[in-house]
Design an enzyme around this catalytic site. Structure first.
Site: not given
Length: 687
Positions: A48, A375, A405, A435, A468, A564, A592
């Site tokens: 992270n 993704r 990203r 997204h 997730y 979160r 998530h």
């Protein structure tokens, strides 16, 4: 830490993120977490931090170098001041993480697991290590010899290097760098001895073999210390009109390796002469973020620390459950033609999404498939199902976000593969990231086309679906899917504004739609009607959304929030946010889901969403929030929110003090992720 000025009532975004990463570090220090899992949380903490420096720190540095204060963007803090606060905070947390690592290693010894250095290798281990070096390490080794005159080669972003200093017999010094390859296992398991399991980190294996690597040099002494450089990872796209969008992205990804250094981490025991030589060679300025660290860098590799067959030192694996009354052995279209179903991974199996796409690929009556991809897994059954559909003559349209990203190159490779198979690729919308997570298919049923589809809070990725938490709604609601189909039309004709009757979309409608829902709660509260708001998201940083929640709080609307990560909102402040409570849950899985619940005079309006309440999600991305109309699913979502809200084991209180204090009370222990799994397990047994 909160920086308050007369103009700001927000927690700085970057500092709030560092507080989130501290919660991850808390998991590594929690003695109730299994030992190997604690090591892996250390890896997550480090990973992270790497991404934070590549993106957020780099952005603040750009603002500072441009000579701007950036106060409006940075919560009232000057960019130069913020860079210093970040650096000092990170130095402190890095030191704390080293103490935690040492504590874990001591605990591992009591379990007969030893992480040894090059100085602790036994005679029987020497031959294994030498052979391992010759067979697996030496052929792939990249060793760079340095001298005073030649320029240093461009060091790879976030790669770890051993900085070598050889004191030669003629009194001079010879420097070199050894790259710690990402393609080699960082942790080498050694043969068991007397019931002891030993592991040597690749760095120390290399230290043990330095004489083999540098045997052509005559030296009196040799030392090796770790260094790492982190570079600005923002993509700067070329303006060359002759190049395709994919080519521009691909070139920009490659250019990351030449990005401006934003952090230099080094082993604090390195000698000053070697450090000065390296910093001079790499043109690292004293104004850059220079962080003294421990003996090992790239602790993100601990995310993949070997299990060693020690299931007792790991979380128990759960068996992903089926969705009640939705059988994988039967037609999923037939089932969802009768009612909506909710998949909640990882508690439910991800297989339903693959099953839906496989069925669409084979069904002769299915004419088209449209899906958004953000993704994908490294080996993606989603991608193979879409290719299968194209081979079977379906019209397949994929909106592929190749600017996701750090997954840009993987998405480019999948896009090229899909194009070869005849899939129509849409690369988003100029200036916006796509997204949203959605799919719609059209199936010929008699004289008309009937739509089936799913809308999700997360990526269609088999790997992340195991860790997730995400909701996916399977539906044949023609009104919702008509709106979803309009979003795909927007991808093709994005100069046209579409109207949506059911879903809420960014960038055009999200802020106003949620403002209207909040205003309704304010109005109901003033009229003496029931009013509350319950929100679950990854992050909230939009000042406009925060101000609207402050307004609702001041009107007396009770607001419960589960956030979160980043939370720029300051809860519990009298006269500003006294009716807002915020908790954050960090545990075995990564929370998530985005869930938005509005009381609506006890006729709740419930939405699942791909969008957090951040400026980028509201203004700069294509997002979809989907209403839930099925009463049983609405109840299920509210139940799962309540389970999370009642967590008194892994929930931390977010408040003005920013201390990450655990939520504790005298009620029965509720660990939300474990309780949620039990909730769904019990549902399967209900009549």
């Amino acid at each position: 830490m909160i920086k308050k000025t007369s103009n700001f009532s927000y927690i700085n975004r970057e500092l709030s993120w560092l507080q989130f990463n501290e919660r991850v570090l808390q998991e590594a220090s929690d003695e109730n977490v299994p030992l190997i899992e604690r090591l892996r949380f250390l890896g997550i903490f480090s990973n992270n931090l790497d991404e934070f420096f590549k993106v957020r720190y780099a952005t603040v540095k750009r603002i500072d170098e441009a000579g701007k204060e950036g106060k409006s963007q940075l919560g009232g803090i000057r960019a130069s001041e913020l860079l210093e606060i970040i650096t000092q905070t990170v130095i402190k947390k890095q030191a704390e993480s080293l103490k935690i690592l040492n504590n874990i290693q001591q605990k591992l010894k009591s379990e007969n697991i030893f992480i040894i250095t090059e100085k602790q290798i036994s005679n029987t281990q020497k031959s294994f290590i030498k052979n391992y070096f010759i067979q697996h390490v030496s052929p792939a080794l990249v060793t760079i010899i340095l001298n005073e005159d030649a320029a240093i080669p461009n060091l790879k972003d976030s790669a770890a290097y051993l900085a070598i200093n050889m004191s030669l017999e003629n009194g001079e010094h010879q420097y070199a760098l050894i790259e710690i390859s990402k393609n080699m296992d960082r942790f080498v398991e050694l043969p068991e001895e007397n019931g002891k399991q030993s592991i040597i980190i690749l760095d120390d294996l290399l230290r043990f073999c330095l004489d083999d690597i540098f045997n052509i040099f005559e030296y009196n002494s040799i030392s090796a210390h770790m260094i790492k450089i982190t570079r600005d990872a923002e993509l700067d796209l070329e303006s060359d009109l002759s190049k395709s969008f994919m080519e521009k992205i691909s070139n920009s990804v490659k250019d990351r390796q030449d990005g401006q250094p934003v952090r230099f981490v080094y082993d604090k025991s390195i000698d000053k002469h070697t450090l000065d030589f390296l910093m001079d060679k790499m043109s690292i300025e004293s104004s850059d973020s220079i962080i003294p660290g421990g003996r090992y860098h790239n602790r993100r590799d601990y995310m993949n620390f070997p299990s060693l067959g020690r299931t007792d030192l790991l979380y128990d694996k759960i068996t992903a459950l089926p969705v009640k009354n939705l059988g994988l052995e039967n037609s999923i279209f037939k089932a969802i033609s009768k009612k909506d179903y909710l998949q909640y991974t990882p508690y439910h199996t991800f297989a339903y999404i693959v099953k839906f796409l496989r069925e669409a690929a084979l069904d002769p009556q299915v004419k088209s498939i449209k899906i958004t991809i953000y993704r994908l897994a490294q080996i993606s059954h989603v991608a193979s199902s879409l290719i299968n559909a194209a081979i079977n003559g379906k019209k397949v349209t994929v909106s592929m976000e190749i600017q996701a990203r750090f997954d840009e190159q993987a998405n480019i490779e999948y896009a090229e593969q899909m194009q070869r198979e005849g899939i129509q690729l849409i690369f988003g919308v100029q200036g916006l990231k796509v997204h949203s997570k959605m799919c719609v298919i059209e199936r010929e049923e008699g004289p008309k086309l009937v739509r089936y589809g799913f809308i999700s809070t997360g990526n269609f990725n088999e790997s992340t679906a195991k860790i997730y938490t995400d909701y996916t709604l399977f539906t044949s609601n023609q009104k919702i899917l008509k709106d979803v189909n309009k979003v795909f039309n927007f991808f093709s004709v994005n100069y046209k504004m579409y109207r949506y009757k059911h879903i809420i979309t960014s960038p055009h409608y999200t802020q106003n739609a949620f403002f209207n829902l909040i205003n309704k709660e304010i109005k109901n509260k003033k009229e003496g009607k029931p009013a509350y708001i319950r929100l679950k998201m990854n992050s909230i940083s939009s000042y406009k959304m925060i101000d609207k929640l402050y307004e609702a709080s001041n009107a007396g609307v009770k607001i419960q929030m589960i956030v979160r990560g980043i939370c720029c909102l300051i809860p519990g402040v009298k006269g500003m946010s006294e009716n807002i409570e915020v908790v954050s849950i960090i545990d075995k899985f990564l929370e998530h889901t985005r869930l938005y619940v509005f009381c609506n005079n006890n006729d709740e309006k419930v939405y699942i969403s791909s969008a957090d309440w951040m400026t980028r999600n509201i203004d700069n991305r294509v997002e979809v929030s989907c209403p839930i109309y099925d009463a049983s699913i609405k109840e299920e979502l509210i139940d799962t929110f309540n389970i999370c809200w009642n967590d008194n084991v892994k929930a931390r209180i977010i408040d003005a003090k920013q201390k990450n204090i655990y939520k504790r009370n005298d009620k029965e222990k509720v660990r939300a992720q474990f309780a949620t799994y039990d909730y769904y397990k019990n549902k399967l047994n209900e009549c």
